[in-house]
Design an enzyme around this catalytic site. Structure first.
Site, PDB file in Angstrom:
ATOM      1  N   ASN A  17     -44.583  32.116  -7.320  1.00 39.54           N
ATOM      2  CA  ASN A  17     -44.652  30.649  -7.394  1.00 39.54           C
ATOM      3  C   ASN A  17     -45.811  30.287  -8.318  1.00 39.54           C
ATOM      4  O   ASN A  17     -46.966  30.394  -7.938  1.00 39.54           O
ATOM      5  CB  ASN A  17     -44.883  30.078  -5.985  1.00 39.54           C
ATOM      6  CG  ASN A  17     -44.971  28.567  -6.010  1.00 39.54           C
ATOM      7  OD1 ASN A  17     -44.524  27.923  -6.953  1.00 39.54           O
ATOM      8  ND2 ASN A  17     -45.548  27.997  -4.954  1.00 39.54           N
ATOM      9  N   LYS A  39     -46.647  27.412  -9.500  1.00 43.77           N
ATOM     10  CA  LYS A  39     -47.233  26.070  -9.268  1.00 43.77           C
ATOM     11  C   LYS A  39     -47.489  25.392 -10.617  1.00 43.77           C
ATOM     12  O   LYS A  39     -46.715  25.566 -11.552  1.00 43.77           O
ATOM     13  CB  LYS A  39     -48.512  26.164  -8.429  1.00 43.77           C
ATOM     14  CG  LYS A  39     -48.348  27.065  -7.213  1.00 43.77           C
ATOM     15  CD  LYS A  39     -49.489  26.977  -6.256  1.00 43.77           C
ATOM     16  CE  LYS A  39     -49.366  28.067  -5.201  1.00 43.77           C
ATOM     17  NZ  LYS A  39     -50.234  27.897  -4.071  1.00 43.77           N
ATOM     18  N   HIS A  86     -42.244  23.675   0.633  1.00 44.29           N
ATOM     19  CA  HIS A  86     -43.562  24.278   0.411  1.00 44.29           C
ATOM     20  C   HIS A  86     -44.643  23.381   1.024  1.00 44.29           C
ATOM     21  O   HIS A  86     -44.563  22.150   0.938  1.00 44.29           O
ATOM     22  CB  HIS A  86     -43.819  24.486  -1.089  1.00 44.29           C
ATOM     23  CG  HIS A  86     -44.984  25.395  -1.345  1.00 44.29           C
ATOM     24  ND1 HIS A  86     -46.288  24.967  -1.256  1.00 44.29           N
ATOM     25  CD2 HIS A  86     -45.037  26.721  -1.659  1.00 44.29           C
ATOM     26  CE1 HIS A  86     -47.091  25.996  -1.504  1.00 44.29           C
ATOM     27  NE2 HIS A  86     -46.356  27.068  -1.753  1.00 44.29           N
ATOM     28  N   GLU A  89     -47.520  22.605   0.099  1.00 37.14           N
ATOM     29  CA  GLU A  89     -48.202  21.672  -0.820  1.00 37.14           C
ATOM     30  C   GLU A  89     -47.361  20.413  -1.013  1.00 37.14           C
ATOM     31  O   GLU A  89     -47.900  19.313  -1.149  1.00 37.14           O
ATOM     32  CB  GLU A  89     -48.496  22.367  -2.157  1.00 37.14           C
ATOM     33  CG  GLU A  89     -49.643  23.369  -1.999  1.00 37.14           C
ATOM     34  CD  GLU A  89     -49.611  24.538  -2.975  1.00 37.14           C
ATOM     35  OE1 GLU A  89     -48.897  24.480  -3.990  1.00 37.14           O
ATOM     36  OE2 GLU A  89     -50.319  25.530  -2.704  1.00 37.14           O
ATOM     37  N   GLU A  94     -45.005  30.956   5.440  1.00 40.21           N
ATOM     38  CA  GLU A  94     -46.293  30.857   4.751  1.00 40.21           C
ATOM     39  C   GLU A  94     -47.295  30.115   5.636  1.00 40.21           C
ATOM     40  O   GLU A  94     -47.316  28.875   5.644  1.00 40.21           O
ATOM     41  CB  GLU A  94     -46.128  30.072   3.449  1.00 40.21           C
ATOM     42  CG  GLU A  94     -45.160  30.694   2.477  1.00 40.21           C
ATOM     43  CD  GLU A  94     -45.468  30.267   1.044  1.00 40.21           C
ATOM     44  OE1 GLU A  94     -45.714  31.138   0.219  1.00 40.21           O
ATOM     45  OE2 GLU A  94     -45.506  29.048   0.776  1.00 40.21           O
ATOM     46  N   GLY A 103     -53.550  30.483  -0.908  1.00 38.32           N
ATOM     47  CA  GLY A 103     -54.587  30.221  -1.905  1.00 38.32           C
ATOM     48  C   GLY A 103     -55.997  30.335  -1.361  1.00 38.32           C
ATOM     49  O   GLY A 103     -56.959  29.931  -2.014  1.00 38.32           O
ATOM     50  N   SER A 119     -51.670  34.553   0.067  1.00 40.62           N
ATOM     51  CA  SER A 119     -52.638  35.511  -0.475  1.00 40.62           C
ATOM     52  C   SER A 119     -52.121  36.950  -0.488  1.00 40.62           C
ATOM     53  O   SER A 119     -52.883  37.892  -0.225  1.00 40.62           O
ATOM     54  CB  SER A 119     -53.973  35.407   0.271  1.00 40.62           C
ATOM     55  OG  SER A 119     -54.511  34.097   0.117  1.00 40.62           O
ATOM     56  N   GLY A 141     -48.271  33.363  -4.884  1.00 41.04           N
ATOM     57  CA  GLY A 141     -48.802  32.347  -5.789  1.00 41.04           C
ATOM     58  C   GLY A 141     -49.711  32.979  -6.833  1.00 41.04           C
ATOM     59  O   GLY A 141     -49.264  33.498  -7.858  1.00 41.04           O
TER      60      GLY A 141
HETATM   61  C1  PEP Z   1     -47.739  30.061  -2.508  1.00 39.60           C
HETATM   62  O1  PEP Z   1     -47.938  29.404  -3.506  1.00 39.60           O
HETATM   63  O2  PEP Z   1     -46.704  29.871  -1.869  1.00 39.60           O
HETATM   64  C2  PEP Z   1     -48.721  31.074  -2.110  1.00 39.60           C
HETATM   65  C3  PEP Z   1     -48.454  31.843  -1.092  1.00 39.60           C
HETATM   66  O3  PEP Z   1     -49.883  31.152  -2.859  1.00 39.60           O
HETATM   67  P1  PEP Z   1     -50.994  32.348  -2.801  1.00 39.60           P
HETATM   68  O4  PEP Z   1     -50.248  33.648  -2.923  1.00 39.60           O
HETATM   69  O5  PEP Z   1     -51.882  32.068  -3.975  1.00 39.60           O
HETATM   70  O6  PEP Z   1     -51.680  32.232  -1.486  1.00 39.60           O
END
Ligand code: PEP
Length: 269
Positions: A29, A31, A113, A115, A185, A191, A231, A252
Site C-alpha cells: 500500500n 498511500k 483502511h 486511514e 490491521e 506506520g 509494520s 505500507g
Molecule cells: C498500511 O498502510 O496498511 C500499513 C500496514 O502500513 P505500515 O506497513 O507502514 O504499517
C-alpha cells in the site's frame, strides 16, 4: 451476533486449518508516496524479483494506475486502487468511480483502511456500499479491519473487529466472498514500527476465519486470504507468515523499496 460468536468459539476448539499456500498473497500500500518516475522504477525492480507462482498486489495512487497496469500486464503483479466512490457516476467533483478504475486496468480496490475511516469519516455502512459498487464494476476488494490501541488494551479487540466484519463483509454472499481479501490491521501497529506479535496476529486471524465459517461455511472461509498489516518488514515477516491463518501481508512503508518488499515476498513463498 451472539449466535455467530458462539459458533466461532466452538470452531476455535475443533478446527485446525493447515496453512494453505494457495492463499498466500502479498499486497503493498503505497498511500500518498512516490512520484511517477520513482513508481515506474520500483515496479520494474519488482518485476525482476517476482516469480510466476507469486501473488503480488500493489495499491497505488489513482494517477499511476493506467501506466502501471500496462507495465505489469501478463505478470504476477496486480494493481489496486486505494479508494473508490460509492456511487456509480454523477456530480461528485474530484471523485473516482469503480467503473473508471476498472476501465483503466485496475484489479482490486482497498476499502475500509483505517486511514480512510479515521481521516475521511468512512463508516462500515459506507464501506459496504463501496464494496457493492466495486463488485458491480468487476473489481475485487482488499477489505481492511482492525482495532485502535485503547480497544486492544481493554482486551476488546475480537469483539470490535467482529462488529466491523458483521456490518460489512458478513452481509455479502459466499459467491461475493470469493472476490474479497481480508487485511487485519491493528491500528496501533500501522506506520508505528510496533508490530503485533505472530501469536496476536494468529489469534485475530483465527477469530476472523471463524466468523467466515459461521456465516459462509468452511469451504468459503478456508479459501479466503487473510493478510496481516501493521509494520510488516523483512525482519518480522517470516515469523508472521509462519502462522497457519496468516496468509501474507498488507505492507505500507516497507513496500516503497524493492529490496524490502521482495524480501517480504520471499518470506511468503
Ligand atoms: C498500511 O498502510 O496498511 C500499513 C500496514 O502500513 P505500515 O506497513 O507502514 O504499517
Amino acid at each position: 451476533m451472539c449466535v455467530i460468536l458462539y459458533t466461532y468459539l466452538n470452531y476455535l476448539d475443533v478446527n485446525k486449518i493447515p496453512h494453505m499456500k494457495e492463499r498466500n498473497v502479498l499486497a503493498g500500500n503505497w498511500k500518498m508516496n512516490l512520484d511517477y518516475m520513482d513508481a515506474i522504477q520500483l515496479v520494474q525492480a519488482l518485476l525482476e524479483g517476482v516469480e510466476d507462482t507469486d501473488r503480488m498486489i500493489i495499491s497505488v495512487p489513482y494517477l499511476y494506475i493506467s501506466g502501471l497496469a500496462k507495465l505489469t500486464n501478463n505478470s504476477p503483479i496486480e494493481i489496486a486502487a486505494q479508494n473508490c466512490h460509492q456511487k456509480e457516476k454523477g456530480a461528485y467533483t474530484g471523485e473516482i468511480s469503480a467503473n473508471m478504475l476498472a476501465s483503466v486496468g485496475t484489479d482490486y480496490v482497498v476499502l475500509g483502511h483505517s486511514e480512510r475511516r479515521e481521516y475521511f469519516g468512512e463508516t462500515d455502512t459506507l464501506i459496504l456500499e463501496k464494496i457493492k459498487m466495486a463488485f458491480a464494476s468487476n473489481l475485487k476488494v482488499i477489505y481492511c479491519c482492525g482495532e485502535p490501541l485503547d480497544v486492544r488494551e481493554a482486551d476488546n479487540h475480537s469483539h470490535f473487529v467482529a462488529e466491523q466484519i458483521e456490518a460489512s463483509i458478513l452481509q455479502l454472499s459466499s459467491e461475493e466472498m470469493k472476490n474479497i481479501i481480508i487485511a487485519y490491521e491493528p491500528i496501533w501497529a500501522i506506520g508505528t514500527g510496533k508490530t503485533a506479535s505472530a501469536e496476536q496476529a494468529q489469534e485475530m486471524h483465527k477469530v476472523i476465519r471463524g466468523l467466515l465459517v459461521s456465516k459462509f461455511g468452511s469451504e468459503t472461509a478456508e479459501a479466503c486470504s487473510i493478510l496481516y498489516g501493521g509494520s510488516v518488514k523483512p525482519a518480522n515477516a517470516d515469523e508472521l507468515f509462519a502462522m497457519p491463518d496468516v496468509d501474507g501481508g498488507l505492507v505500507g512503508g516497507a513496500s516503497l523499496k524493492a529490496d524490502s518488499f521482495l524480501s517480504i515476498l520471499r518470506s511468503n513463498r
